[in-house]
Design an enzyme around this catalytic site. Structure first.
Site, PDB file in Angstrom:
ATOM      1  N   ARG A 105       0.827  -1.210   0.000  1.00 14.73           N
ATOM      2  CA  ARG A 105       0.000   0.000   0.000  1.00 14.73           C
ATOM      3  C   ARG A 105       0.862   1.261   0.000  1.00 14.73           C
ATOM      4  O   ARG A 105       0.540   2.251  -0.674  1.00 14.73           O
ATOM      5  CB  ARG A 105      -0.940  -0.007   1.210  1.00 14.73           C
ATOM      6  CG  ARG A 105      -1.935  -1.163   1.184  1.00 14.73           C
ATOM      7  CD  ARG A 105      -2.854  -1.158   2.383  1.00 14.73           C
ATOM      8  NE  ARG A 105      -3.812  -0.049   2.303  1.00 14.73           N
ATOM      9  CZ  ARG A 105      -4.733   0.180   3.251  1.00 14.73           C
ATOM     10  NH1 ARG A 105      -4.794  -0.596   4.318  1.00 14.73           N
ATOM     11  NH2 ARG A 105      -5.574   1.182   3.119  1.00 14.73           N
ATOM     12  N   GLN A 140     -10.709  10.219   7.125  1.00 16.85           N
ATOM     13  CA  GLN A 140     -10.590   8.817   7.501  1.00 16.85           C
ATOM     14  C   GLN A 140      -9.482   8.136   6.696  1.00 16.85           C
ATOM     15  O   GLN A 140      -9.152   6.982   6.951  1.00 16.85           O
ATOM     16  CB  GLN A 140     -11.912   8.098   7.230  1.00 16.85           C
ATOM     17  CG  GLN A 140     -13.090   8.686   7.989  1.00 16.85           C
ATOM     18  CD  GLN A 140     -14.409   8.113   7.510  1.00 16.85           C
ATOM     19  OE1 GLN A 140     -14.735   6.978   7.813  1.00 16.85           O
ATOM     20  NE2 GLN A 140     -15.164   8.888   6.753  1.00 16.85           N
ATOM     21  N   HIS A 158      -7.563   8.117  11.399  1.00  9.18           N
ATOM     22  CA  HIS A 158      -7.181   6.707  11.308  1.00  9.18           C
ATOM     23  C   HIS A 158      -5.679   6.518  11.139  1.00  9.18           C
ATOM     24  O   HIS A 158      -5.225   5.419  10.858  1.00  9.18           O
ATOM     25  CB  HIS A 158      -7.933   6.025  10.163  1.00  9.18           C
ATOM     26  CG  HIS A 158      -9.398   5.864  10.418  1.00  9.18           C
ATOM     27  ND1 HIS A 158     -10.313   5.590   9.429  1.00  9.18           N
ATOM     28  CD2 HIS A 158     -10.116   5.945  11.570  1.00  9.18           C
ATOM     29  CE1 HIS A 158     -11.527   5.518   9.957  1.00  9.18           C
ATOM     30  NE2 HIS A 158     -11.423   5.724  11.249  1.00  9.18           N
ATOM     31  N   CYS A 166       6.445   2.076  17.397  1.00 15.63           N
ATOM     32  CA  CYS A 166       7.194   0.961  17.989  1.00 15.63           C
ATOM     33  C   CYS A 166       6.317   0.245  19.009  1.00 15.63           C
ATOM     34  O   CYS A 166       5.719   0.882  19.887  1.00 15.63           O
ATOM     35  CB  CYS A 166       8.466   1.478  18.651  1.00 15.63           C
ATOM     36  SG  CYS A 166       9.438   0.175  19.464  1.00 15.63           S
ATOM     37  N   THR A 250     -17.508   9.736   1.418  1.00 19.81           N
ATOM     38  CA  THR A 250     -17.553   8.764   2.499  1.00 19.81           C
ATOM     39  C   THR A 250     -18.913   8.084   2.545  1.00 19.81           C
ATOM     40  O   THR A 250     -19.942   8.709   2.283  1.00 19.81           O
ATOM     41  CB  THR A 250     -17.244   9.412   3.868  1.00 19.81           C
ATOM     42  OG1 THR A 250     -17.430   8.444   4.908  1.00 19.81           O
ATOM     43  CG2 THR A 250     -18.121  10.617   4.133  1.00 19.81           C
ATOM     44  N   CYS A 293     -16.364  13.397  -6.776  1.00 21.62           N
ATOM     45  CA  CYS A 293     -15.972  14.555  -5.968  1.00 21.62           C
ATOM     46  C   CYS A 293     -15.056  15.499  -6.737  1.00 21.62           C
ATOM     47  O   CYS A 293     -15.103  16.721  -6.551  1.00 21.62           O
ATOM     48  CB  CYS A 293     -15.272  14.090  -4.702  1.00 21.62           C
ATOM     49  SG  CYS A 293     -16.194  12.913  -3.719  1.00 21.62           S
TER      50      CYS A 293
END
Length: 310
Positions: A105, A140, A158, A166, A250, A293
């Site tokens: 990702r 988010q 998020h 760590c 969203t 959007c």
């Protein structure tokens, strides 16, 4: 007790009004009692007067930049859905597999760029700040595309793909290395036939704080974890002072973010939803603008003719 705390439980129970088919008169009334407007001129008049604007964004904004959402049918990485990998339990069982997923990702995001929606939001923030007006983005998303676009007042509820934490000392640090560690170079292919790399824990990302060397994890909020209370306090403050709220890209089904805009609407503040389609919360809002959007948001946030630009 704050408005946020008082209304949270009620909003959670009510936010799905309109999600199910209208099988009774009561449900039908719930669906029909409010029909949000799609009149851009009316929205622009409200926008021109707003002093404190909150913009809540979700995966739909980033999807227009080609970012995989890992939601719904086909939202798999190899043979797993994100919900099976984005948990503390999954990381404890197989940190190598989870790091492969997040490394993939991260590498994807390094090739992506803000789209017109991100740019419009950042430009609006810059412009209005010169007029003594404020814009805050509550997102988010964990991809940092808002940051890339230039947004300054940003609350990433998020977390971020480009921060690590760590598990030993708790240190949080920005990390834009590519690859994040040598052992993950070339790993993370999403093809379902790809075998797990099974990287030893000592070769996974390690903490660089003096004398620590603890295992790092992505600094994101996983399923089953709570949001940072400090960030939630900032969110609560912004929601209580805003006089216009935009909900952009969203689905309004992920909590607690799903109750932010209904909370604002409940105290009479205009809320405008910009989304591909209606959501369970749509009928709670004053405005709804369907479509991408990147197409609908730029004209909505463009300079209004009444603005005085110094």
């Amino acid at each position: 007790m704050s408005l946020f705390q008082l209304t949270a439980r009620r909003l959670v129970s009510q936010a799905y009004c309109g999600l199910k088919a209208a099988s009774s008169k009561k449900q039908k009334f719930c669906l029909e009692m409010a029909r949000p407007s799609s009149n851009m001129a009316d929205f622009r008049e409200v926008f021109a007067k707003a002093k404190h604007i909150v913009i809540i964004t979700g995966a739909g904004v980033s999807a227009e930049s080609g970012v995989p959402t890992f939601r719904g049918a086909g939202g798999f990485w190899r043979k797993w859905q994100a919900q099976e990998l984005a948990t503390p339990q999954a990381f404890a069982r197989n940190p190598s597999r989870v790091w492969e997923f997040y490394h993939y990702r991260r590498e994807v995001m390094l090739s992506k760029h803000p789209n017109p929606a991100h740019v419009a939001i950042a430009e609006c923030e810059r412009r209005l700040s010169k007029q003594g007006r404020s814009v805050v983005v509550i997102t988010q998303n964990i991809d940092e595309l808002h940051r890339k676009a230039g947004t300054k007042h940003l609350l990433e509820i998020h977390g971020s793909l480009f921060k690590t934490r760590c598990i030993n000392c708790g240190n949080v640090a920005a990390n834009y290395k590519s690859p994040i560690c040598p052992a993950l170079a070339g790993k993370g292919a999403p093809d379902p036939e790809t075998e797990d790399a099974a990287i030893p824990v000592e070769d996974l990302p390690q903490c660089e704080e003096d004398g620590c060397n603890g295992l790092l994890r992505p600094h994101v909020v996983w399923f089953g974890e709570t949001l940072d209370p400090g960030i939630l306090t900032e969110v609560e403050k912004e929601l209580e002072i805003c006089d216009l709220c935009l909900v952009v890209g969203t689905s309004s089904v992920v909590y607690p973010a799903a109750m932010f805009a209904p909370q604002v609407s409940a105290r009479g503040v205009p809320v405008a939803e910009f989304n591909m389609e209606a959501t369970p919360a749509t009928n709670r809002f004053r405005f709804h603008f369907p479509g991408p959007c990147g197409t609908t948001l730029p004209p909505a946030l463009a300079r209004h003719e009444t603005e005085i630009i110094s």
